[in-house]
Design an enzyme around this catalytic site. Sequence first.
Site, PDB file in Angstrom:
ATOM      1  N   LYS A   1       0.746  -1.261  -0.012  1.00 46.71           N
ATOM      2  CA  LYS A   1       0.047   0.014  -0.094  1.00 46.71           C
ATOM      3  C   LYS A   1       0.913   1.200   0.043  1.00 46.71           C
ATOM      4  CE  LYS A   1      -3.743  -2.182   0.434  1.00 46.71           C
ATOM      5  NZ  LYS A   1      -4.971  -2.353  -0.413  1.00 46.71           N
TER       6      LYS A   1
ATOM      7  N   HIS B   1      -6.596 -13.587  -7.271  1.00 48.57           N
ATOM      8  CA  HIS B   1      -7.384 -12.257  -6.552  1.00 48.57           C
ATOM      9  C   HIS B   1      -8.750 -12.430  -7.220  1.00 48.57           C
ATOM     10  CE1 HIS B   1      -8.788  -8.514  -5.328  1.00 48.57           C
ATOM     11  NE2 HIS B   1      -7.559  -8.111  -4.584  1.00 48.57           N
TER      12      HIS B   1
HETATM   13  C1  CAP Z   1      -7.140  -5.488   1.027  1.00 47.94           C
HETATM   14  C2  CAP Z   1      -6.953  -5.354  -0.567  1.00 47.94           C
HETATM   15  C3  CAP Z   1      -7.582  -6.653  -1.220  1.00 47.94           C
HETATM   16  C4  CAP Z   1      -8.906  -7.047  -0.645  1.00 47.94           C
HETATM   17  C5  CAP Z   1      -9.769  -7.592  -1.739  1.00 47.94           C
HETATM   18  C6  CAP Z   1      -8.024  -4.115  -0.866  1.00 47.94           C
HETATM   19  O1  CAP Z   1      -6.455  -4.185   1.203  1.00 47.94           O
HETATM   20  O2  CAP Z   1      -5.877  -5.333  -1.116  1.00 47.94           O
HETATM   21  O3  CAP Z   1      -7.833  -6.323  -2.553  1.00 47.94           O
HETATM   22  O4  CAP Z   1      -8.817  -8.022   0.438  1.00 47.94           O
HETATM   23  O5  CAP Z   1     -11.011  -8.208  -1.088  1.00 47.94           O
HETATM   24  O6  CAP Z   1      -7.574  -3.494  -2.054  1.00 47.94           O
HETATM   25  O7  CAP Z   1      -8.879  -4.122  -0.364  1.00 47.94           O
HETATM   26  P1  CAP Z   1      -6.677  -3.899   2.987  1.00 47.94           P
HETATM   27  P2  CAP Z   1     -11.224  -9.791  -1.105  1.00 47.94           P
HETATM   28  O8  CAP Z   1      -6.016  -4.953   3.735  1.00 47.94           O
HETATM   29  O9  CAP Z   1      -6.116  -2.673   3.174  1.00 47.94           O
HETATM   30  O10 CAP Z   1      -8.113  -3.983   3.292  1.00 47.94           O
HETATM   31  O11 CAP Z   1     -10.047 -10.200  -0.496  1.00 47.94           O
HETATM   32  O12 CAP Z   1     -12.548  -9.632  -0.296  1.00 47.94           O
HETATM   33  O13 CAP Z   1     -11.569 -10.020  -2.503  1.00 47.94           O
HETATM   34 MG    MG Z   2      -6.512  -5.033  -2.917  1.00 47.73          MG
END
Ligand code: CAP
Ligand code: MG
Length: 412
Positions: free
Chosen positions: A151, A267
């Site tokens: 991030k 993903h």
């Molecule tokens: C999590 C994340 C993932 C999510 C996707 C985001 O970041 O990188 O892409 O997990 O959701 O972009 O939100 P954070 P899922 O840890 O900062 O939330 O795994 O439910 O598909």
């Molecule tokens: Mg993400």
Amino acid sequence: MSNYSYMALGEELDKDAYVVCKYRVTTDLPIEKAAEAIAAEQSTGTWTGISTLNDEVFTRYAAKVTAIDGDVVTIAYPEEDFSIRVGAIPQILSVISGNLYGLGSLKGVRLEDVVFPKGILKQYQGPKFGDKGLREILHRPEKPLVGTIVKPKIGLSPKDTAGYIYEAGSGGLTNGKDDETLVDQAFCPIEERTKAVAEVLDRLREEGHHMVHAINISTNGQDIRELAEDVQSWGATQLMIDVLTCGYGAIQAVAEDPRIKIPVHVHRTMHAAMTKDPLNGISMRVISKLVRMCGGDALHIGTLGAGKMGGDSTEGRLNQDACQSDDVPFKSVMPVCSGGMYPGIVPAVVKAAGTNCQIQAGGGVAGHPEGVRAGAMAMCQAVDAAFEGIDIAEYAQTHHELKLALDRWGTK
Ligand code: CAP
Ligand code: MG
């Protein structure tokens, strides 16, 4: 309407001769009529009777409504309705998950589950590595894998991306990944990023930290295989593919490529467009089964009721079962719990998912008051506490980084 009936309630079927689907149906029609409308549209029927449909064709290729349980209908499609040499998942989805959603007589349809016969399953290879293979690579036989997503999701240079991974690995994390929107932007070209991350992973390994980082290679069909080979040649330890924006064929093309010797992290971005509505779309369980068939080694399954994304623990467990059940001839997929994760929520996730999973946090690592390495340490400490069955608040009394994380975000 056709003079053929698709109703076969209670009929004993050879389970190895049919693809069996469960649909949740919302309709003003009698549920039997709605079920027949789906079976007809997805096999030998249309909106009216046709002179060209004869008994032989109908008997051999018509779908059958085999059960109705409230608003859930079970429809069995003869295996011969599915393509053999080519067609694969696209053709399967056109049958089990195609026109039916558009039928005007139905207010809502959600494909909740699918079970394939051996004859179809044997056309797929499944994961090369799976959860066990990932654990071997990471020298982590039992504990949950602990990961992070770099991030901000976009904007960092290759050097800063690598620096993030070095800090995360030094803090004990086992997995890093690109975010779902990062592939090959000008600010972070994929070749430079892959090489920079590979270099720090080598350094981490020399320092005793086993870690992989998934490079996002999501792109179009004609390029993804070559890109996978290139990224591997630049030193990547894992690939990432956004399955719903790339297609299941992208997973299969890369995972079944004998030249690809590294695991594929899958993903599911865009999934909520089809999984979120309880009365319309496709369940994540179905998506999970298809990803496993196509060879994904790890797959986002949600956070089982915790975290920022929707989805409850029941749905999450169904997804986890699709990844790890032994009722199909494939290696198990590592279920990935991600989305709004932070140390204080780890006990709830481990309670719901168990320890054979990967828990990863982006903001929950990068947002730690003392930076990425401390954030990584806090996540690892939370996982260690959950694995040892120690109360997280008690554990935090002797683990500084975890204490700061709990002070900042609390527990679930
Ligand atoms: C999590 C994340 C993932 C999510 C996707 C985001 O970041 O990188 O892409 O997990 O959701 O972009 O939100 P954070 P899922 O840890 O900062 O939330 O795994 O439910 O598909
Ligand atoms: Mg993400």
